[in-house]
Design an enzyme around this catalytic site. Sequence first.
Site, short mmCIF file in Angstrom:
data_model
loop_
_atom_site.label_atom_id
_atom_site.label_comp_id
_atom_site.label_asym_id
_atom_site.label_seq_id
_atom_site.Cartn_x
_atom_site.Cartn_y
_atom_site.Cartn_z
N THR A 27 0.87 -1.18 0.00
CA THR A 27 0.00 0.00 0.00
C THR A 27 0.91 1.23 0.00
O THR A 27 2.12 1.11 0.18
CB THR A 27 -0.90 0.04 1.25
OG1 THR A 27 -0.08 0.21 2.41
CG2 THR A 27 -1.72 -1.24 1.40
N ALA A 56 3.20 -1.10 4.71
CA ALA A 56 2.44 0.08 5.17
C ALA A 56 3.45 1.22 5.27
O ALA A 56 4.50 1.06 5.90
CB ALA A 56 1.79 -0.20 6.51
N ILE A 82 7.50 -2.28 7.00
CA ILE A 82 7.41 -0.81 7.12
C ILE A 82 8.02 -0.20 5.86
O ILE A 82 9.17 -0.50 5.51
CB ILE A 82 8.15 -0.32 8.38
CG1 ILE A 82 7.59 -0.99 9.63
CG2 ILE A 82 8.07 1.20 8.48
CD1 ILE A 82 8.57 -1.02 10.79
N LYS A 83 7.23 0.67 5.21
CA LYS A 83 7.72 1.26 3.96
C LYS A 83 8.26 2.66 4.26
O LYS A 83 7.56 3.49 4.85
CB LYS A 83 6.53 1.36 2.99
CG LYS A 83 6.83 1.07 1.55
CD LYS A 83 5.51 0.98 0.80
CE LYS A 83 5.72 0.90 -0.68
NZ LYS A 83 4.46 1.07 -1.40
N VAL A 84 9.51 2.89 3.87
CA VAL A 84 10.13 4.20 4.08
C VAL A 84 10.64 4.72 2.73
O VAL A 84 11.02 3.91 1.87
CB VAL A 84 11.30 4.15 5.11
CG1 VAL A 84 10.82 3.65 6.46
CG2 VAL A 84 12.44 3.29 4.60
#
Length: 217
Positions: A27, A56, A82-84
């Site tokens: 997402t 996310a 975790i998307k950074v």
Amino acid sequence: MKFFADTAEIEEIAELAATGMVDGVTTNPSLIMKSGRDILEVTREICALVDGPVSAEVVSLEAAEMIAEGRKLAEIADNIAIKVPLTWDGLKACKTLTGEGRMVNVTLCFSANQALLAAKAGATFVSPFVGRLDDINLDGLELISDIRTIYDNYGFETQILAASIRAVNHISECALIGADVVTAPPAILKKMADHPLTDKGLDAFMRDWAKTGQRIL
Ligand code: E4P
């Protein structure tokens, strides 16, 4: 090769998950906006539908806040990645969060040098955006190929997650190059099964079968 569904639409994910073809979900803030849902709620529902990684994305631009947001997102479920973003702050956050044993997807990657940095920061996934490079007349697939070579040269374990997929041929090309994962909108994943000769052949088989007057069940 793993297939991730690039969407925050619960019905789409449930339909694809039932085929057994979905290994994860990605997402981003735009997809959350499109879904009209609360990020924590919808992400929790997605994590319950899919066993594999569910990306996310953090929305802060500064490392310490990204880390705090990432930790909060990771509380949703064990399968959160975790998307950074691929910025120096994002890379710092990646290093810290992977050091805590969390999965991190470094996103918005548009160059081989950026991908090299993501691998050195210990990213679980790097997301090169194929379609957005093609959109500006650059070669998105060439980037996937370059990253594959670089990662193989040094034995980096970061998985290449080809993103911004706009057409089915992007998927087969990524598979030929050796991308580890492709994330695509469900409509494109579904199109992978389409072929006019399959339809034509099936029509002919059905017509001939009807002429036999037989049944199997
Ligand atoms: C996935 O992680 C990306 O956010 C997504 O594939 C971007 O796709 P787009 O370029 O079609 O928005």
